[in-house]
Design a protein around this motif. Structure first.
Motif, PDB file in Angstrom:
ATOM      1  N   GLU A 244      50.439  66.346  27.473  1.00  0.00           N
ATOM      2  CA  GLU A 244      52.289  65.700  26.652  1.00  0.00           C
ATOM      3  C   GLU A 244      52.088  64.542  25.890  1.00  0.00           C
ATOM      4  N   GLN A 265      55.465  76.481  25.993  1.00  0.00           N
ATOM      5  CA  GLN A 265      56.674  76.875  25.785  1.00  0.00           C
ATOM      6  C   GLN A 265      57.082  76.977  26.933  1.00  0.00           C
ATOM      7  N   ARG A 268      57.109  75.455  30.289  1.00  0.00           N
ATOM      8  CA  ARG A 268      58.678  73.740  30.287  1.00  0.00           C
ATOM      9  C   ARG A 268      59.651  74.467  29.999  1.00  0.00           C
ATOM     10  N   VAL A 276      57.097  74.279  39.018  1.00  0.00           N
ATOM     11  CA  VAL A 276      56.312  72.659  39.352  1.00  0.00           C
ATOM     12  C   VAL A 276      56.725  73.046  40.719  1.00  0.00           C
ATOM     13  N   HIS A 304      64.491  73.420  27.759  1.00  0.00           N
ATOM     14  CA  HIS A 304      62.996  72.122  28.990  1.00  0.00           C
ATOM     15  C   HIS A 304      63.723  71.250  28.755  1.00  0.00           C
ATOM     16  N   ALA A 305      65.213  70.592  29.005  1.00  0.00           N
ATOM     17  CA  ALA A 305      66.211  69.616  30.138  1.00  0.00           C
ATOM     18  C   ALA A 305      65.965  69.916  31.120  1.00  0.00           C
ATOM     19  N   TYR A 307      63.951  71.850  32.974  1.00  0.00           N
ATOM     20  CA  TYR A 307      62.827  72.396  33.054  1.00  0.00           C
ATOM     21  C   TYR A 307      62.859  70.623  33.540  1.00  0.00           C
ATOM     22  N   ARG A 308      62.692  68.913  32.484  1.00  0.00           N
ATOM     23  CA  ARG A 308      62.450  67.915  32.817  1.00  0.00           C
ATOM     24  C   ARG A 308      63.711  67.522  33.515  1.00  0.00           C
ATOM     25  N   ILE A 309      64.512  68.187  34.758  1.00  0.00           N
ATOM     26  CA  ILE A 309      65.343  67.378  35.461  1.00  0.00           C
ATOM     27  C   ILE A 309      64.945  67.724  36.194  1.00  0.00           C
TER      28      ILE A 309
END
Length: 310
Positions: A244, A265, A268, A276, A304-305, A307-309
């Motif tokens: 990343e 993709q 993520r 995770v 994607h957001a 996953y990031r959160i």
């Protein structure tokens, strides 16, 4: 060269250097018609014959059509003929406007208008001499010249130069704005490259050390299976962080996001949340995953957001 080609060449010559649309041609013809009508009235008051009225009308039409190609010549001809053909007097308004706008060079314009004045006064004096006092004739002719030739010419020249100046200022402002945007873009690019270089040199080096040491620690026979599994989670996390980091550095350096493989993709997005959670549980963290509702596809940014959160 056939007749059609000759006519086309003559039309191109008549238009002059400026574009001459059908609307402009129609405007010239309408203006010529109005001037001809007023010229008929002037000829009637002066007691002119039908032949002179016809000559005045044809002269006005020819001068109006030729004023774009020969602004100085048509003005001089009109000034010389105005005393002989009174019906052409008002066409000097249009020709003075055209000459003031189209004659190139201040010196040439002054010379043309001065010669026009001499022809105007000389023609009037030659035809009207003896019918009025010379001084009165000179004053009247000068006032007519100022009203029908010089005033339209000066007004047109001022308007044309002002428009040219405004156009030049607009182009200069647009060029400065483009240069400003380019300078700002280059400054942003240099700053992004500096940040990318710092991230690559510092974070990349530290993550590489973590990956190497955890890889070596993972094969240490002194570790238990539980410890080896935890070290493996750390090594995988460091490798993923390095990947990343490379992508982020590439975006900062080049401004273009690197293509992401389909499996990456998916990993993520929302589909990668279970991975995770599993990695966190393998590292010894108590994690609970609860889902509600029916699964549905999300836009790439929202996927994607999420996953990031998590």
């Amino acid at each position: 060269m056939d007749v059609h080609a000759r006519v086309r060449a003559g039309w191109e010559w008549l238009k002059g250097p400026e574009p001459w649309t059908r609307r402009a041609l129609a405007g010239d013809l309408v203006a010529a018609a109005v001037i001809v009508l007023f010229g008929f009235a002037i000829e009637e008051l002066d007691g002119g014959s039908a032949l002179r009225e016809t000559a005045s009308a044809l002269t006005v039409l020819g001068l109006v059509l030729l004023r774009r190609r020969m602004p100085a010549g048509t003005l001089l001809v009109a000034a010389a003929l105005s005393a002989v053909l009174p019906g052409t007097l008002l066409v000097t308004l249009m020709l003075g406007w055209s000459a003031g706008r189209r004659i190139v060079g201040a010196g040439r314009a002054v010379g043309v208008f001065a010669l026009t004045f001499l022809l105007y006064v000389g023609g009037t004096a030659a035809t009207e001499w003896g019918e009025a006092p010379p001084m009165l004739l000179l004053v009247f002719t000068t006032l007519m010249y100022l009203a029908t030739v010089l005033t339209p010419g000066l007004t047109s020249r001022y308007w044309s130069q002002r428009r040219t100046l405004l156009h030049a200022l607009q182009e200069r402002n647009a060029r400065l704005m483009r240069e400003r945007v380019m300078v700002a873009g280059q400054a942003r690019l240099r700053e992004r490259q500096r940040i990318a270089q710092d991230m690559h040199d510092s974070l990349g080096h530290q993550l590489a050390l973590i990956s190497v040491h955890t890889g070596a620690l993972e094969v240490d026979p002194a570790l238990t299976d539980r410890q080896r599994e935890a070290v493996g989670v750390l090594r995988q996390a460091s490798v993923a962080a390095m990947h990343e980091l490379r992508e982020v550095v590439g975006i900062l350096r080049d401004g273009v996001e690197a293509p992401v493989r389909e499996d990456e993709q998916v990993a993520r997005g929302v589909a990668g949340i279970e991975g995770v959670v599993a990695a966190a549980r393998a590292a010894g963290t108590e994690v609970a995953l609860r889902t509600a509702g029916r699964p549905r596809p999300l836009p790439a940014a929202g996927d994607h957001a999420a996953y990031r959160i998590v």
